[in-house]
Design a protein around this motif. Structure first.
Motif, mmCIF file in Angstrom:
data_model
loop_
_atom_site.group_PDB
_atom_site.id
_atom_site.type_symbol
_atom_site.label_atom_id
_atom_site.label_comp_id
_atom_site.label_asym_id
_atom_site.label_seq_id
_atom_site.Cartn_x
_atom_site.Cartn_y
_atom_site.Cartn_z
ATOM 1 N N VAL A 691 0.843 -1.193 0.000
ATOM 2 C CA VAL A 691 0.000 0.000 0.000
ATOM 3 C C VAL A 691 0.879 1.244 0.000
ATOM 4 C CG1 VAL A 691 -1.752 1.306 1.265
ATOM 5 C CG2 VAL A 691 -1.872 -1.191 1.169
ATOM 6 N N GLY A 692 0.521 2.229 -0.823
ATOM 7 C CA GLY A 692 1.287 3.460 -0.906
ATOM 8 C C GLY A 692 0.785 4.510 0.067
ATOM 9 N N ALA A 693 0.570 5.721 -0.417
ATOM 10 C CA ALA A 693 0.181 6.841 0.436
ATOM 11 C C ALA A 693 -1.277 6.710 0.877
ATOM 12 C CB ALA A 693 0.374 8.150 -0.332
ATOM 13 N N PRO A 694 -1.670 7.429 1.939
ATOM 14 C CA PRO A 694 -3.082 7.445 2.341
ATOM 15 C C PRO A 694 -3.971 7.990 1.233
ATOM 16 C CG PRO A 694 -1.687 8.378 4.063
ATOM 17 C CD PRO A 694 -0.829 8.218 2.846
ATOM 18 N N GLN A 695 -5.215 7.511 1.205
ATOM 19 C CA GLN A 695 -6.191 7.967 0.223
ATOM 20 C C GLN A 695 -7.537 8.117 0.927
ATOM 21 O OE1 GLN A 695 -5.315 8.410 -3.100
ATOM 22 N NE2 GLN A 695 -3.222 7.758 -2.654
ATOM 23 N N PHE A 696 -8.225 9.225 0.649
ATOM 24 C CA PHE A 696 -9.523 9.500 1.239
ATOM 25 C C PHE A 696 -10.599 9.554 0.155
ATOM 26 C CE2 PHE A 696 -6.777 10.728 4.625
ATOM 27 C CZ PHE A 696 -7.522 10.709 5.792
ATOM 28 N N GLY A 697 -11.814 9.211 0.533
ATOM 29 C CA GLY A 697 -12.943 9.361 -0.373
ATOM 30 C C GLY A 697 -13.243 10.825 -0.623
ATOM 31 N N PRO A 698 -14.067 11.129 -1.622
ATOM 32 C CA PRO A 698 -14.353 12.530 -1.957
ATOM 33 C C PRO A 698 -15.153 13.215 -0.852
ATOM 34 C CG PRO A 698 -15.845 11.082 -3.142
ATOM 35 C CD PRO A 698 -14.844 10.192 -2.455
ATOM 36 N N ARG A 699 -14.846 14.468 -0.606
ATOM 37 C CA ARG A 699 -15.657 15.267 0.303
ATOM 38 C C ARG A 699 -16.922 15.729 -0.410
ATOM 39 N NH1 ARG A 699 -12.719 17.413 4.596
ATOM 40 N NH2 ARG A 699 -14.747 18.221 5.285
ATOM 41 N N ARG A 700 -17.793 16.378 0.337
ATOM 42 C CA ARG A 700 -19.070 16.810 -0.250
ATOM 43 C C ARG A 700 -18.841 17.698 -1.465
ATOM 44 N NH1 ARG A 700 -22.681 18.633 4.108
ATOM 45 N NH2 ARG A 700 -21.195 20.343 4.340
ATOM 46 N N GLY A 701 -19.601 17.422 -2.509
ATOM 47 C CA GLY A 701 -19.512 18.208 -3.733
ATOM 48 C C GLY A 701 -20.880 18.464 -4.318
ATOM 49 N N LEU A 702 -21.087 19.653 -4.850
ATOM 50 C CA LEU A 702 -22.341 20.035 -5.498
ATOM 51 C C LEU A 702 -22.068 20.263 -6.973
ATOM 52 C CD1 LEU A 702 -25.354 20.771 -5.102
ATOM 53 C CD2 LEU A 702 -24.612 23.149 -4.777
ATOM 54 N N PHE A 703 -22.826 19.569 -7.827
ATOM 55 C CA PHE A 703 -22.601 19.623 -9.265
ATOM 56 C C PHE A 703 -23.930 19.853 -9.981
ATOM 57 C CE2 PHE A 703 -19.548 16.874 -7.233
ATOM 58 C CZ PHE A 703 -18.329 17.302 -7.745
ATOM 59 N N GLY A 704 -23.857 20.516 -11.110
ATOM 60 C CA GLY A 704 -25.053 20.761 -11.905
ATOM 61 C C GLY A 704 -24.757 20.678 -13.379
ATOM 62 N N GLY A 705 -25.804 20.467 -14.165
ATOM 63 C CA GLY A 705 -25.608 20.362 -15.604
ATOM 64 C C GLY A 705 -26.884 20.580 -16.371
ATOM 65 N N VAL A 706 -26.727 20.803 -17.652
ATOM 66 C CA VAL A 706 -27.856 20.947 -18.562
ATOM 67 C C VAL A 706 -27.583 20.096 -19.795
ATOM 68 C CG1 VAL A 706 -26.850 23.038 -19.580
ATOM 69 C CG2 VAL A 706 -29.291 22.562 -19.871
ATOM 70 N N THR A 707 -28.617 19.390 -20.260
ATOM 71 C CA THR A 707 -28.489 18.525 -21.431
ATOM 72 C C THR A 707 -29.558 18.903 -22.444
ATOM 73 O OG1 THR A 707 -27.624 16.686 -20.129
ATOM 74 C CG2 THR A 707 -28.567 16.149 -22.276
ATOM 75 N N LYS A 708 -29.143 19.116 -23.663
ATOM 76 C CA LYS A 708 -30.057 19.433 -24.759
ATOM 77 C C LYS A 708 -29.940 18.343 -25.811
ATOM 78 C CE LYS A 708 -32.670 21.770 -27.640
ATOM 79 N NZ LYS A 708 -34.128 21.835 -27.445
ATOM 80 N N SER A 709 -31.064 17.721 -26.130
ATOM 81 C CA SER A 709 -31.067 16.649 -27.121
ATOM 82 C C SER A 709 -31.641 17.138 -28.439
ATOM 83 C CB SER A 709 -31.889 15.462 -26.610
ATOM 84 O OG SER A 709 -31.323 14.937 -25.437
ATOM 85 N N PHE A 710 -31.260 16.450 -29.493
ATOM 86 C CA PHE A 710 -31.719 16.852 -30.832
ATOM 87 C C PHE A 710 -31.902 15.624 -31.701
ATOM 88 C CE2 PHE A 710 -27.125 17.105 -30.537
ATOM 89 C CZ PHE A 710 -26.696 16.370 -31.624
#
Length: 710
Positions: A691-710
């Motif tokens: 095992v190498g260096a310590p690793q942590f899971g992701p902290r809280r994150g807020l994400f948004g997006g828009v999708t346009k279909s055609f």
């Protein structure tokens, strides 16, 4: 032209073990406001779908455990198709997460085979990056358990991706982003013209959280990553019974290696008079690239289907160290450039001999060429006095090797009774690599459907799994003698292929809208393969335990009713090994002595692994949630791998709103909350075998997006 929204409809988990499948099923219909697409040629569509169905008969997973995750399930996940591919697989039973985006299926270390439309995708050198994107998949199957004879070499799990095609004309464009300075534009399009169809997709991702945080911070120091992925599927219908198809794809990714802040060297070295270096200022970088191609010819006749494919993949990895800081902290600053070129052919067929017997057979041949060039700056050590010099010396260690694998199998699906099927076969694998090894591998599975909604299965498989060729160390141990990079031990036995006896028993029962399942397994391994991070670059190295085992049980449940669905998976497992008998130079004498006569937990063993999700749709609004849980991977305690990091649960939510206006037409907006309760949890603590260096899971994150279909 058409409007096709990327909708989040409620999804659930259904299936049966007769063709043992646990599938996430769409529980809703598309929005009534969507405009029907322009219909392609009806005869071409019918022919393409019939050929798709015929292709599936070549590679059934009768008796194994198959978990199907269709496109709609991916859309339902918080993050949707913007998540990395490994995050999708974590929603299947028995799939545990590790650092660097690694997956462990049923207590195994990697040992996963990826297929595109049933054709093998050769292994590559990717470590942090994800070569494949969920955007290219119309369905993802994770096949585990006692595998039929067509599956070999990589046997912990087979991930078969049914790619999107151009049968339905249309596409979409999307922009997505949020926390950690993340943004991701993407686009996809599919269509038909005459007897031809095509589907293409592409995305670019920029993020300041490219590799897991080493200190638990939300946005680590020096962790920027840029990732480009592109994919294309093209096919031509030759006539009503045959077609030719082409798959092309690439991923090109750069990563900064994140720094743990506030540290200073403690080894006592000096580089030309410099003895101190603040860890904040380290500048290590890694570049990874992978490009692949598959061309297939398929012909389907009344009682037989044949598919002949040629596949190829080129991958490369380059690690650039911090020339001074790495020596002061680790005693070595190694520049590494590795390439791997793999190509092969896969010819398989199915023949309905009688109503009771279906014969399948195939031949797979693959060649692999790996090149490793390293240049290491180290400090010399006087062999008489032990005094460490201050002027770095350079050790050049280059090497190249070619490997070949030859595989063949034959099997018979025998319908003993209307509700009882026996699938038995024999596989042969020959390896010509750092070692010359081979094995005959019998396989047998029995599937019984005793009453309505019930399926029981039992199977045995003999496995032959070579060590990942592209990762086998080319390091010349003697070159580093009397330097600060001298290995702790001198043993350098070449890794062996793993040989496994695998047993699997399971059952599933449908009770209306509710489906329950249980599956148990036990495997006994000789020369059990594991991997660890031992060198200066972030590259995994395989080694063997002389013997080992894994056992476990998996529980699955899902419920689908109208616009509401919920699913849950729970896996309990134990995996151990004894006596390291290859690549010994990576371990200390004390570790080798203890493990030589004691079973220890494998570093990637996680006793409890779970996932769950729920989805609800009302009108044009879609609510979704999922969770992954783990009791924690192993860490060092009183003995190697004798403890584990704390348990964790990561909960994610998403909201998707379909919007319809006269001015803009139809599009969708999404909002995702990842690790909603900001749980700070360790994936690795920096201790454990390999095992190498310590690793942590992701902290809280807020994400948004828009999708346009055609």
């Amino acid at each position: 032209m058409r409007l096709r929204l990327v909708l989040l409809a409620a999804a659930g988990l259904t299936g049966g073990l007769a063709a043992p499948v646990l599938a996430f099923a769409d529980a809703t219909t598309a929005s009534a406001a969507s405009t029907p697409p322009a219909a392609p040629d009806t005869e071409i569509v019918v022919t393409a779908r019939r050929l798709d169905a015929a292709r599936q008969t070549v590679e059934p997973a009768l008796g194994a455990s198959t978990y199907s995750l269709p496109e709609q399930l991916v859309n339902n996940l918080p993050g949707g198709q913007n998540v990395q591919f490994n995050q999708v697989i974590l929603q299947a039973p028995g799939a545990a997460q590790d650092s660097f985006g690694q997956l462990h299926i049923r207590g195994d270390h990697n040992n996963i085979q990826y297929r595109l439309d049933n054709v093998i995708l050769p292994e590559g050198l990717s470590v942090f990056g994800q070569t494949l994107s969920p955007r290219l998949a119309s369905n993802i199957d994770l096949i585990t358990g006692a595998l039929p004879a067509q599956y070999g070499l990589r046997t912990a799990g087979v991930i078969n991706i049914t790619t999107k095609s151009g049968i339905e004309n249309g596409g979409d464009v999307s922009i997505y982003g949020g926390s950690h300075d993340m943004y991701e534009p993407s686009a996809e399009y599919g269509g038909t013209w005459g007897a031809n169809s095509a589907f293409v997709s592409g995305s670019f991702t920029h993020t300041a959280l490219g590799v897991e945080s080493p200190d638990g911070s939300s946005t680590p120091l020096h962790d920027v990553s840029n990732q480009l992925q592109a994919f294309g599927y093209f096919d031509h219908i030759i006539d009503s019974s045959s077609r030719i198809s082409l798959i092309l794809g690439t991923s090109q990714e750069t990563f900064q290696i994140p720094n743990s802040p506030g540290l200073h060297p403690d080894l006592g070295y000096a580089v030309n008079g410099q003895t101190d270096f603040l860890s904040n200022d380290l500048n290590e970088r890694q570049r990874e690239g992978s490009t692949y191609a598959i061309v297939s010819y398929q012909r389907s006749m009344d009682r037989a289907t044949i598919q002949a494919s040629a596949f190829a993949r080129y991958s490369n990895l380059t690690f650039d160290p911090d020339p001074i800081g790495d020596i002061l902290f680790d005693g070595i600053a190694q520049t590494a450039h590795k390439t791997d070129t793999a190509a092969g052919v896969q010819i398989e067929g199915v023949y309905d001999l009688t109503d009771a017997h279906t014969i399948r057979s195939g031949v797979i041949i693959e060649g692999d060429r790996a090149v490793s060039n390293t240049s290491s700056d180290v400090l010399p050590i006087d062999p008489l006095t032990g005094v460490v010099g201050q002027a770095p010396v350079t050790v050049v260690d280059n090497g190249a090797k070619t490997a070949w694998t030859y595989s063949a199998y034959v099997q018979d699906e025998w319908k003993l009774l209307s509700d009882l099927t026996l699938n038995y076969g024999l596989r042969f694998d020959q390896l010509e690599s750092y070692r010359s090894e081979h094995q005959f591998s019998p396989r047998v599975n029995l599937v019984w459907t005793p009453w309505t909604g019930a399926t029981l299965h039992a199977g045995y498989a003999r496995y032959f799994s070579p060590p990942p060729f592209e990762l086998v160390a080319n390091e010349t141990v003697a070159k580093f003698a009397n330097t600060t990079a001298a290995p702790p031990a001198t043993g350098d036995t070449t890794p062996y292929s793993m040989r496994t006896n695998y047993f699997d028993v399971g059952a599933q029962q449908k009770l209306g809208a509710l489906t329950l399942g249980v599956d148990t397994y036990y495997r006994d391994d000789r020369n059990l393969i594991d991997e660890g991070q031992f060198g200066a670059p972030i590259i995994l190295t395989p080694f063997n335990y002389a013997k080992g085992y894994a056992r476990g049980v998996e529980f699955t449940a899902n419920y689908v009713h109208g616009p509401f669905s919920v699913y849950g998976n729970l896996a309990i497992s134990k995996a151990q090994g004894q006596d390291i008998d290859s690549s010994q130079f990576n371990f200390t004498p004390a570790e080798l002595a203890y493990i030589s006569d004691h079973y220890i937990y494998l570093d990637h063993n996680q006793t409890i692994t779970g996932s769950a999700g729920a989805s609800y749709r009302f009108g044009d609004t879609h609510l979704n949630a999922d969770v992954i849980i783990g009791s924690g991977l192993r860490s060092d305690g009183a003995v190697p791998n004798g403890d584990h990091v704390p348990a964790y649960a990561q909960v994610n939510f998403s909201l998707v709103q379909d919007v319809h206006t006269a001015a803009t037409g139809a599009f969708s907006l999404r909002l995702d909350l990842i690790n909603a309760f900001d749980k700070v949890y360790e994936i690795r603590d920096g201790t454990g075998v390999g095992v190498g260096a310590p690793q942590f899971g992701p902290r809280r994150g807020l994400f948004g997006g828009v999708t346009k279909s055609f």
